[in-house]
Scaffold this active site. Structure first.
Site, PDB file in Angstrom:
ATOM      1  N   GLN A 198      37.649  40.240  16.275  1.00 41.58           N
ATOM      2  CA  GLN A 198      37.946  39.904  17.663  1.00 41.58           C
ATOM      3  C   GLN A 198      38.755  41.054  18.255  1.00 41.58           C
ATOM      4  O   GLN A 198      39.966  41.149  18.052  1.00 41.58           O
ATOM      5  CB  GLN A 198      38.700  38.586  17.735  1.00 41.58           C
ATOM      6  CG  GLN A 198      37.984  37.435  17.022  1.00 41.58           C
ATOM      7  CD  GLN A 198      36.694  37.031  17.708  1.00 41.58           C
ATOM      8  OE1 GLN A 198      36.696  36.500  18.820  1.00 41.58           O
ATOM      9  NE2 GLN A 198      35.561  37.270  17.049  1.00 41.58           N
ATOM     10  N   ALA A 239      39.045  29.187  24.584  1.00 39.83           N
ATOM     11  CA  ALA A 239      38.418  30.005  23.548  1.00 39.83           C
ATOM     12  C   ALA A 239      38.108  31.410  24.051  1.00 39.83           C
ATOM     13  O   ALA A 239      38.326  31.760  25.214  1.00 39.83           O
ATOM     14  CB  ALA A 239      37.141  29.321  23.062  1.00 39.83           C
ATOM     15  N   HIS A 240      37.559  32.229  23.132  1.00 40.75           N
ATOM     16  CA  HIS A 240      37.321  33.636  23.440  1.00 40.75           C
ATOM     17  C   HIS A 240      36.293  33.827  24.544  1.00 40.75           C
ATOM     18  O   HIS A 240      35.327  33.100  24.667  1.00 40.75           O
ATOM     19  CB  HIS A 240      36.920  34.411  22.178  1.00 40.75           C
ATOM     20  CG  HIS A 240      35.716  33.885  21.465  1.00 40.75           C
ATOM     21  ND1 HIS A 240      35.294  34.394  20.267  1.00 40.75           N
ATOM     22  CD2 HIS A 240      34.834  32.904  21.772  1.00 40.75           C
ATOM     23  CE1 HIS A 240      34.216  33.759  19.868  1.00 40.75           C
ATOM     24  NE2 HIS A 240      33.927  32.850  20.774  1.00 40.75           N
ATOM     25  N   ASN A 241      36.582  34.844  25.381  1.00 44.89           N
ATOM     26  CA  ASN A 241      35.691  35.268  26.462  1.00 44.89           C
ATOM     27  C   ASN A 241      35.522  34.237  27.581  1.00 44.89           C
ATOM     28  O   ASN A 241      34.635  34.377  28.423  1.00 44.89           O
ATOM     29  CB  ASN A 241      34.323  35.680  25.928  1.00 44.89           C
ATOM     30  CG  ASN A 241      34.392  36.950  25.095  1.00 44.89           C
ATOM     31  OD1 ASN A 241      34.505  36.879  23.864  1.00 44.89           O
ATOM     32  ND2 ASN A 241      34.341  38.102  25.747  1.00 44.89           N
TER      33      ASN A 241
END
Length: 343
Positions: A198, A239-241
């Protein structure tokens, strides 16, 4: 601090009904008023306290006032709730900001610390981090490598801001929140799930407030973004993005899965779950405990799991509550039909 009713009225441009010299030494909820205390009434359902409260002074919305005199001193304003907010902000400013670096903190030589900053004991600030003017960082905070924090922010005790994350001006991050932890990225292989690095960051724009015990994950590549003016409650996972626009409010225990995009001025209730890779428009309202599994257009109101139109849900729920009785009636009709056929 002590204030008179006259001084309070001056702060909020209010009109006094009663004793302008009434002394205020504290504040109380209107239901538990105390002599010498201040409270407010903004809704009709609390208007009976205008004569029965033990508070010495009450800020009240003009629309609720129907008499010339009341037992407590009244400060009449257009909107009591907003006026009370103004007073609380003024009081907080009067408490003053801390400045200086307390013993036990650790600041890397390459970190850049602006003027009028407070850094509490046992806080760690890593290399090449930048802290803006007037920012308050309380004890036991971790600031990672290359982090940038703007002006007049407040980072409460125990928060963690991981490497290369960016925080704008006038932001508040409450205790034990983690900004920039790894996103949940794993690739299935014959040998098990392998971690995907990540490598991105989190960008938090100006005037954002994030409650305690939240997790906002860094992007796999690029940035997870929280837009200007957004307010995030406690115990929330982003969460990511994920990309969240401006002036959203998200209530406690909501979870937003990876790569979802959320527009501006949305209201997301408690325990809402949003799947990944969808788009939610602007001015959307999502009721508590709803599960959103597809994209949402502007100005929709959703409820249920999977979430559907709020009005459709309410109409359908009427039938759902009577579902057993409906099944019995259908069975009786079918049996009656069979009896007639046999005849």
């Amino acid at each position: 601090m002590e204030f008179t009713a006259s001084q309070i009225a001056g702060f909020i441009n209010g009109k006094i009904i009663g004793d302008e010299n009434a002394l205020i030494t504290g504040v109380s909820p209107i239901e538990n008023g105390e002599s010498g205390h201040l409270s407010f009434i903004a809704q009709d359902r609390f208007s009976h306290y205008l004569d029965t409260s033990k508070c010495s002074v009450i800020i009240a919305s003009e629309k609720l006032l129907v008499k010339d005199t009341y037992n407590p001193t009244i400060i009449a304003v257009k909107d009591a709730y907003l006026s009370f907010q103004v007073l609380m902000n003024l009081y907080q400013e009067m408490q003053g900001r801390k400045e200086g670096i307390e013993d036990g903190s650790s600041i890397h030589d390459t970190a850049v610390i602006a003027d009028k900053v407070y850094i509490g004991a046992f806080t760690y600030i890593s290399e090449k981090a930048k802290i803006g003017e007037g920012t308050q960082i309380y004890p036991h905070v971790y600031i990672g490598k290359g982090v940038k924090i703007g002006k007049n922010c407040k980072i409460d005790s125990g928060a963690r801001i991981y490497d290369y994350c960016i925080i704008g001006d006038n932001c508040v991050i409450h205790s034990n929140t983690v900004v920039g932890g790894d996103g949940f990225g794993f690739q299935p292989t014959p040998d098990g799930f392998k971690k995907i690095p990540q490598l991105g960051n989190v960008i938090i724009e100006d005037d954002v407030e994030i409650g305690s015990n939240c997790s906002i994950d860094r992007a796999t590549i690029g940035s997870t973004i929280i837009g200007r003016g957004t307010k995030i409650d406690n115990l929330i996972q982003i969460a990511h993005n994920v990309k969240i626009g401006q002036n959203n409010v998200i209530a406690a225990q909501a979870g937003i899965a990876g790569s979802t995009t959320i527009g501006d001025w949305n209201q997301i209730g408690g325990q809402v779950g949003v799947v990944g890779h969808i788009k939610i428009g602007n001015q959307v309202k999502i009721q508590a405990q709803s599960g959103v599994n597809s994209s949402v257009n502007d100005k929709e109101t959703l409820y249920g799991s999977p979430a559907i139109s709020y009005n459709d849900y309410l109409r359908n729920y009427v039938h759902f509550r009577n579902f057993t009785e409906i099944v019995k009636r259908i069975n009786n009709l079918e049996n009656t039909s069979k009896d007639h056929t046999n005849e």
